[in-house]
Motif scaffolding. Structure first.
Motif, PDB file in Angstrom:
ATOM      1  N   LEU A   1     -23.281  84.783  52.473  1.00  8.58           N
ATOM      2  CA  LEU A   1     -22.256  83.755  52.716  1.00  8.58           C
ATOM      3  C   LEU A   1     -21.484  83.442  51.436  1.00  8.58           C
ATOM      4  CD1 LEU A   1     -24.352  81.267  54.868  1.00  8.58           C
ATOM      5  CD2 LEU A   1     -22.447  82.694  55.677  1.00  8.58           C
ATOM      6  N   GLU A   2     -20.161  83.493  51.532  1.00  8.28           N
ATOM      7  CA  GLU A   2     -19.318  83.177  50.366  1.00  8.28           C
ATOM      8  C   GLU A   2     -19.538  81.747  49.882  1.00  8.28           C
ATOM      9  OE1 GLU A   2     -17.566  85.276  48.460  1.00  8.28           O
ATOM     10  OE2 GLU A   2     -18.366  86.835  49.774  1.00  8.28           O
ATOM     11  N   ILE A   3     -19.757  80.814  50.813  1.00  7.13           N
ATOM     12  CA  ILE A   3     -19.966  79.431  50.387  1.00  7.13           C
ATOM     13  C   ILE A   3     -21.263  79.285  49.589  1.00  7.13           C
ATOM     14  CG2 ILE A   3     -18.516  78.301  52.133  1.00  7.13           C
ATOM     15  CD1 ILE A   3     -21.135  77.719  53.712  1.00  7.13           C
ATOM     16  N   TRP A   4     -22.286  80.049  49.946  1.00  6.07           N
ATOM     17  CA  TRP A   4     -23.528  80.005  49.187  1.00  6.07           C
ATOM     18  C   TRP A   4     -23.310  80.591  47.787  1.00  6.07           C
ATOM     19  CZ3 TRP A   4     -26.705  83.681  46.926  1.00  6.07           C
ATOM     20  CH2 TRP A   4     -27.926  83.197  46.434  1.00  6.07           C
ATOM     21  N   LYS A   5     -22.618  81.723  47.715  1.00  2.00           N
ATOM     22  CA  LYS A   5     -22.333  82.351  46.413  1.00  2.00           C
ATOM     23  C   LYS A   5     -21.542  81.405  45.519  1.00  2.00           C
ATOM     24  CE  LYS A   5     -22.186  87.014  48.354  1.00  2.00           C
ATOM     25  NZ  LYS A   5     -21.321  88.156  48.665  1.00  2.00           N
ATOM     26  N   GLU A   6     -20.554  80.730  46.098  1.00  3.69           N
ATOM     27  CA  GLU A   6     -19.732  79.794  45.327  1.00  3.69           C
ATOM     28  C   GLU A   6     -20.565  78.592  44.869  1.00  3.69           C
ATOM     29  OE1 GLU A   6     -16.271  78.336  43.456  1.00  3.69           O
ATOM     30  OE2 GLU A   6     -16.902  80.326  44.102  1.00  3.69           O
ATOM     31  N   ALA A   7     -21.444  78.111  45.735  1.00  4.74           N
ATOM     32  CA  ALA A   7     -22.305  76.987  45.367  1.00  4.74           C
ATOM     33  C   ALA A   7     -23.233  77.374  44.211  1.00  4.74           C
ATOM     34  CB  ALA A   7     -23.116  76.531  46.578  1.00  4.74           C
ATOM     35  N   VAL A   8     -23.759  78.584  44.240  1.00  2.27           N
ATOM     36  CA  VAL A   8     -24.611  79.058  43.144  1.00  2.27           C
ATOM     37  C   VAL A   8     -23.807  79.147  41.847  1.00  2.27           C
ATOM     38  CG1 VAL A   8     -25.907  81.056  42.274  1.00  2.27           C
ATOM     39  CG2 VAL A   8     -26.271  80.242  44.624  1.00  2.27           C
ATOM     40  N   ARG A   9     -22.577  79.678  41.931  1.00  5.16           N
ATOM     41  CA  ARG A   9     -21.742  79.789  40.732  1.00  5.16           C
ATOM     42  C   ARG A   9     -21.478  78.410  40.127  1.00  5.16           C
ATOM     43  NH1 ARG A   9     -17.166  78.740  38.892  1.00  5.16           N
ATOM     44  NH2 ARG A   9     -16.273  78.018  40.842  1.00  5.16           N
ATOM     45  N   ILE A  10     -21.200  77.433  40.971  1.00  7.94           N
ATOM     46  CA  ILE A  10     -20.946  76.078  40.484  1.00  7.94           C
ATOM     47  C   ILE A  10     -22.218  75.495  39.856  1.00  7.94           C
ATOM     48  CG2 ILE A  10     -20.456  73.708  41.225  1.00  7.94           C
ATOM     49  CD1 ILE A  10     -18.390  74.963  43.200  1.00  7.94           C
ATOM     50  N   ALA A  11     -23.372  75.709  40.485  1.00  9.39           N
ATOM     51  CA  ALA A  11     -24.630  75.202  39.930  1.00  9.39           C
ATOM     52  C   ALA A  11     -24.906  75.802  38.556  1.00  9.39           C
ATOM     53  CB  ALA A  11     -25.788  75.481  40.887  1.00  9.39           C
ATOM     54  N   VAL A  12     -24.628  77.086  38.393  1.00 15.54           N
ATOM     55  CA  VAL A  12     -24.812  77.730  37.090  1.00 15.54           C
ATOM     56  C   VAL A  12     -23.870  77.111  36.064  1.00 15.54           C
ATOM     57  CG1 VAL A  12     -24.518  79.918  35.831  1.00 15.54           C
ATOM     58  CG2 VAL A  12     -25.722  79.882  38.039  1.00 15.54           C
ATOM     59  N   GLU A  13     -22.651  76.811  36.477  1.00 20.44           N
ATOM     60  CA  GLU A  13     -21.691  76.156  35.580  1.00 20.44           C
ATOM     61  C   GLU A  13     -22.172  74.753  35.203  1.00 20.44           C
ATOM     62  OE1 GLU A  13     -18.378  76.110  33.163  1.00 20.44           O
ATOM     63  OE2 GLU A  13     -19.308  77.783  34.225  1.00 20.44           O
ATOM     64  N   ILE A  14     -22.762  74.046  36.141  1.00 20.43           N
ATOM     65  CA  ILE A  14     -23.320  72.715  35.846  1.00 20.43           C
ATOM     66  C   ILE A  14     -24.468  72.844  34.843  1.00 20.43           C
ATOM     67  CG2 ILE A  14     -24.629  70.774  36.834  1.00 20.43           C
ATOM     68  CD1 ILE A  14     -21.638  70.597  37.459  1.00 20.43           C
ATOM     69  N   TYR A  15     -25.324  73.846  35.022  1.00 26.91           N
ATOM     70  CA  TYR A  15     -26.389  74.090  34.035  1.00 26.91           C
ATOM     71  C   TYR A  15     -25.788  74.320  32.647  1.00 26.91           C
ATOM     72  CZ  TYR A  15     -30.838  74.465  36.553  1.00 26.91           C
ATOM     73  OH  TYR A  15     -32.001  74.190  37.233  1.00 26.91           O
ATOM     74  N   ARG A  16     -24.735  75.139  32.582  1.00 23.92           N
ATOM     75  CA  ARG A  16     -24.090  75.419  31.293  1.00 23.92           C
ATOM     76  C   ARG A  16     -23.580  74.121  30.665  1.00 23.92           C
ATOM     77  NH1 ARG A  16     -19.520  75.157  29.062  1.00 23.92           N
ATOM     78  NH2 ARG A  16     -18.415  74.623  30.954  1.00 23.92           N
ATOM     79  N   LEU A  17     -22.940  73.315  31.473  1.00 23.67           N
ATOM     80  CA  LEU A  17     -22.399  72.044  31.005  1.00 23.67           C
ATOM     81  C   LEU A  17     -23.515  71.109  30.548  1.00 23.67           C
ATOM     82  CD1 LEU A  17     -19.611  70.606  30.882  1.00 23.67           C
ATOM     83  CD2 LEU A  17     -20.133  69.691  33.130  1.00 23.67           C
ATOM     84  N   ALA A  18     -24.618  71.098  31.274  1.00 23.94           N
ATOM     85  CA  ALA A  18     -25.742  70.215  30.948  1.00 23.94           C
ATOM     86  C   ALA A  18     -26.431  70.610  29.646  1.00 23.94           C
ATOM     87  CB  ALA A  18     -26.749  70.218  32.096  1.00 23.94           C
ATOM     88  N   ASP A  19     -26.244  71.849  29.222  1.00 20.69           N
ATOM     89  CA  ASP A  19     -26.837  72.302  27.964  1.00 20.69           C
ATOM     90  C   ASP A  19     -25.997  71.941  26.741  1.00 20.69           C
ATOM     91  OD1 ASP A  19     -29.093  73.352  29.142  1.00 20.69           O
ATOM     92  OD2 ASP A  19     -28.315  75.393  29.261  1.00 20.69           O
ATOM     93  N   LEU A  20     -24.809  71.373  26.974  1.00 23.43           N
ATOM     94  CA  LEU A  20     -23.933  70.986  25.869  1.00 23.43           C
ATOM     95  C   LEU A  20     -24.175  69.536  25.469  1.00 23.43           C
ATOM     96  CD1 LEU A  20     -20.576  72.531  27.171  1.00 23.43           C
ATOM     97  CD2 LEU A  20     -22.182  73.546  25.529  1.00 23.43           C
ATOM     98  N   SER A  21     -23.942  69.228  24.197  1.00 22.23           N
ATOM     99  CA  SER A  21     -24.015  67.836  23.741  1.00 22.23           C
ATOM    100  C   SER A  21     -22.774  67.109  24.218  1.00 22.23           C
ATOM    101  CB  SER A  21     -24.078  67.783  22.207  1.00 22.23           C
ATOM    102  OG  SER A  21     -25.346  68.176  21.766  1.00 22.23           O
ATOM    103  N   PRO A  22     -22.841  65.848  24.499  1.00 17.43           N
ATOM    104  CA  PRO A  22     -24.006  64.949  24.443  1.00 17.43           C
ATOM    105  C   PRO A  22     -24.828  64.912  25.732  1.00 17.43           C
ATOM    106  CG  PRO A  22     -22.063  63.636  24.835  1.00 17.43           C
ATOM    107  CD  PRO A  22     -21.604  65.084  24.721  1.00 17.43           C
ATOM    108  N   LEU A  23     -24.418  65.603  26.770  1.00 15.72           N
ATOM    109  CA  LEU A  23     -25.154  65.569  28.032  1.00 15.72           C
ATOM    110  C   LEU A  23     -26.550  66.171  27.880  1.00 15.72           C
ATOM    111  CD1 LEU A  23     -25.064  64.733  30.994  1.00 15.72           C
ATOM    112  CD2 LEU A  23     -23.988  66.921  31.528  1.00 15.72           C
ATOM    113  N   ARG A  24     -26.696  67.106  26.983  1.00 18.69           N
ATOM    114  CA  ARG A  24     -27.985  67.766  26.765  1.00 18.69           C
ATOM    115  C   ARG A  24     -29.101  66.752  26.495  1.00 18.69           C
ATOM    116  NH1 ARG A  24     -27.367  71.804  22.298  1.00 18.69           N
ATOM    117  NH2 ARG A  24     -26.910  69.942  21.115  1.00 18.69           N
ATOM    118  N   ASN A  25     -28.773  65.665  25.802  1.00 14.35           N
ATOM    119  CA  ASN A  25     -29.780  64.671  25.443  1.00 14.35           C
ATOM    120  C   ASN A  25     -29.828  63.474  26.397  1.00 14.35           C
ATOM    121  OD1 ASN A  25     -30.555  66.170  23.168  1.00 14.35           O
ATOM    122  ND2 ASN A  25     -28.780  65.387  22.061  1.00 14.35           N
ATOM    123  N   ASP A  26     -28.989  63.465  27.399  1.00 16.84           N
ATOM    124  CA  ASP A  26     -28.985  62.403  28.414  1.00 16.84           C
ATOM    125  C   ASP A  26     -29.801  62.922  29.600  1.00 16.84           C
ATOM    126  OD1 ASP A  26     -28.467  60.516  30.365  1.00 16.84           O
ATOM    127  OD2 ASP A  26     -26.308  60.452  30.016  1.00 16.84           O
TER     128      ASP A  26
END
Length: 127
Positions: free
Chosen positions: A10-35
């Motif tokens: 399903l394309e919607i599942w693939k897109e949801a996974v891509r967005i989740a990976v992007e959120i992980y990337r964002l969460a690894d950046l400061s200052p969110l990394r420490n929140d």
């Protein structure tokens, strides 16, 4: 529409996974990394989009699948809300926010279209 045999197709599942990976990337950046609270909350909401699509699909029942697609769409809204708060609090930059917000709007729209398709299919085949 061709029959889909696995949620991974399903394309919607693939897109949801891509967005989740992007959120992980964002969460690894400061200052969110420490929140830790905000980090865990937004990652959890982002992951729940693809997980709800997968879980609903696996029930092999369109009515149940539609229910889980609604949950997935709700989780996409939750991620958008969390991103808006995080950008206002200075934990996420505006460029990342705008990109992800648009990606989430697009995904929500695709999920809604798929819900409409399944509802129409169910109505035609349950007469």
């Amino acid at each position: 529409m061709a029959k889909v045999s696995a949620f991974e197709d399903l394309e919607i599942w693939k897109e949801a996974v891509r967005i989740a990976v992007e959120i992980y990337r964002l969460a690894d950046l400061s200052p969110l990394r420490n929140d830790y609270k905000s980090r865990d909350q937004i990652i959890g909401a982002a992951i729940s989009i693809s997980n709800n699509i997968a879980e609903g699909f696996e029930y092999n029942n369109n009515k149940v699948f539609v229910k889980y697609l609604h949950y997935a769409k709700g989780s996409a809204g939750e991620v958008r809300s969390q991103l808006a708060i995080l950008v206002a609090a200075g934990r996420v930059n505006n460029q990342d926010y705008e990109k992800l917000k648009m990606d989430l709007f697009t995904l929500s729209s695709k999920i809604k279209s798929f819900i409409n398709y399944l509802n129409t299919y169910n109505q035609k085949n349950n007469k």
